[in-house]
Design an enzyme around this catalytic site. Structure first.
Site, PDB file in Angstrom:
ATOM      1  N   CYS A 115       0.831  -1.205   0.000  1.00 57.34           N
ATOM      2  CA  CYS A 115       0.000   0.000   0.000  1.00 57.34           C
ATOM      3  C   CYS A 115       0.871   1.264   0.000  1.00 57.34           C
ATOM      4  CB  CYS A 115      -0.969  -0.034   1.179  1.00 57.34           C
ATOM      5  SG  CYS A 115      -2.347   1.146   1.026  1.00 57.34           S
ATOM      6  N   HIS A 229      -3.304  -5.404   1.235  1.00 53.73           N
ATOM      7  CA  HIS A 229      -2.723  -5.685   2.553  1.00 53.73           C
ATOM      8  C   HIS A 229      -2.761  -7.180   2.884  1.00 53.73           C
ATOM      9  CE1 HIS A 229      -2.359  -1.532   4.226  1.00 53.73           C
ATOM     10  NE2 HIS A 229      -3.271  -1.276   3.310  1.00 53.73           N
ATOM     11  N   GLU A 231      -1.051  -8.689   5.044  1.00 53.93           N
ATOM     12  CA  GLU A 231      -0.742  -8.911   6.452  1.00 53.93           C
ATOM     13  C   GLU A 231      -1.973  -8.974   7.341  1.00 53.93           C
ATOM     14  OE1 GLU A 231      -0.953  -4.439   6.120  1.00 53.93           O
ATOM     15  OE2 GLU A 231      -0.304  -6.120   4.866  1.00 53.93           O
TER      16      GLU A 231
END
Length: 290
Positions: A115, A229, A231
């Site tokens: 990002c 994202h 994660e």
């Protein structure tokens, strides 16, 4: 560990019955050396660095929070998480991180930007550039649109086909979460495109420029970037790929372990970064992105 073996002979009848040592052979058992885990630094000045640390650990790497240049010691990979790219740049400049980060990259360290981290790594910002410009690390031959998808309320998730090197799973789709995300508008000839996103009809109509598809995941030698994202999902495939990339790079040697320990001595550490939860719920935002 050392162990000794005593070789003895028995005395003849009528003589001392005790065993008499004649030689002592020392046998050294050498344990096989354990492969060293790739050390991956996570720039911990903003964004979801704790979640990245958790995934790095699950992918078999050693996660290190990086707020000071000395904490890059021994790292062969670096993750630049999401956040706000201009804020990250301002903090990095105030904390004298830009030059060490550029040196880490120049010396062949693997770097992954997610990002805002993607914007940080890009060579060029097209639409959405800050007035007066902003400082970037650069190195990735792409042009990005900083806020391609709009504001926070335009954030969404989708099932995205990703061509992840080394991924032998049957399902190539990945749960991709776009949070006020950038997009890659163009990429150089040496950039490998790993994922693209086809704009829904409503978004194409809204833009009115004929754009139908944008790039959202790329790899260029030891650099990698994603608009979304990984994660904050439970899927570990992107982090597994990056830990493998880092394992092929030499550890950063500009600082030693003593300097790293001194820089880290008074910091508050995560108690158990590998045990953090990740989100598994599914929320789709807006009919345009279904």
């Amino acid at each position: 560990n050392d162990c000794s073996q005593t070789l003895c002979h028995r005395a003849a009848p009528g003589t001392c019955a005790s065993a008499t040592p004649v030689c002592r052979v020392s046998l050294r058992h050498t344990m096989p050396s354990q492969p060293q885990k790739p050390r991956v630094g996570v720039l911990a000045i903003q964004g979801s660095f704790a979640e990245h640390c958790a995934h790095v650990k699950r992918a078999g790497g050693e996660a290190v929070e990086v707020r000071k240049a000395e904490q890059l010691a021994g790292c062969s990979g670096l993750i630049i998480p999401g956040g706000e790219s201009t804020t990250m740049a301002n903090i990095a400049r105030r904390w004298n991180l830009f030059e060490p980060l550029r040196d880490f990259q120049a010396k062949g360290g693997a770097v992954w930007g997610t990002c805002a981290g993607l914007i940080f790594l890009a060579d060029r910002i097209g639409a959405g550039a800050k007035q007066g410009g902003q400082e970037l690390l650069g190195g990735l031959d792409v042009t990005v649109d900083r806020n391609f998808f709009g504001s926070q309320i335009d954030s969404f998730e989708t099932s995205l086909r990703c061509d992840i090197p080394g991924d032998d799973s049957l399902d190539k789709n990945f749960r991709a979460l776009f949070i006020r995300a950038p997009a890659i508008l163009s990429a150089g000839p040496d950039v490998e495109v790993m994922a693209s996103y086809t704009l829904p009809a409503e978004k194409r109509t809204q833009r009115g420029d004929g754009l139908e598809k944008i790039i959202v995941a790329v790899k260029q030698k030891q650099l990698m970037a994603t608009s979304f994202h990984p994660e904050i999902t439970s899927d570990n495939r992107w982090h597994t790929l990056f830990v493998k990339m880092a394992s092929k790079c030499a550890p950063y040697a500009a600082y030693d372990e003593t300097a790293k320990a001194s820089a880290t001595a008074f910091e508050t550490k995560l108690k158990n970064p590998g045990g953090l939860p990740v989100f598994t719920d599914t929320v789709m935002a807006g009919p345009a992105f279904r």
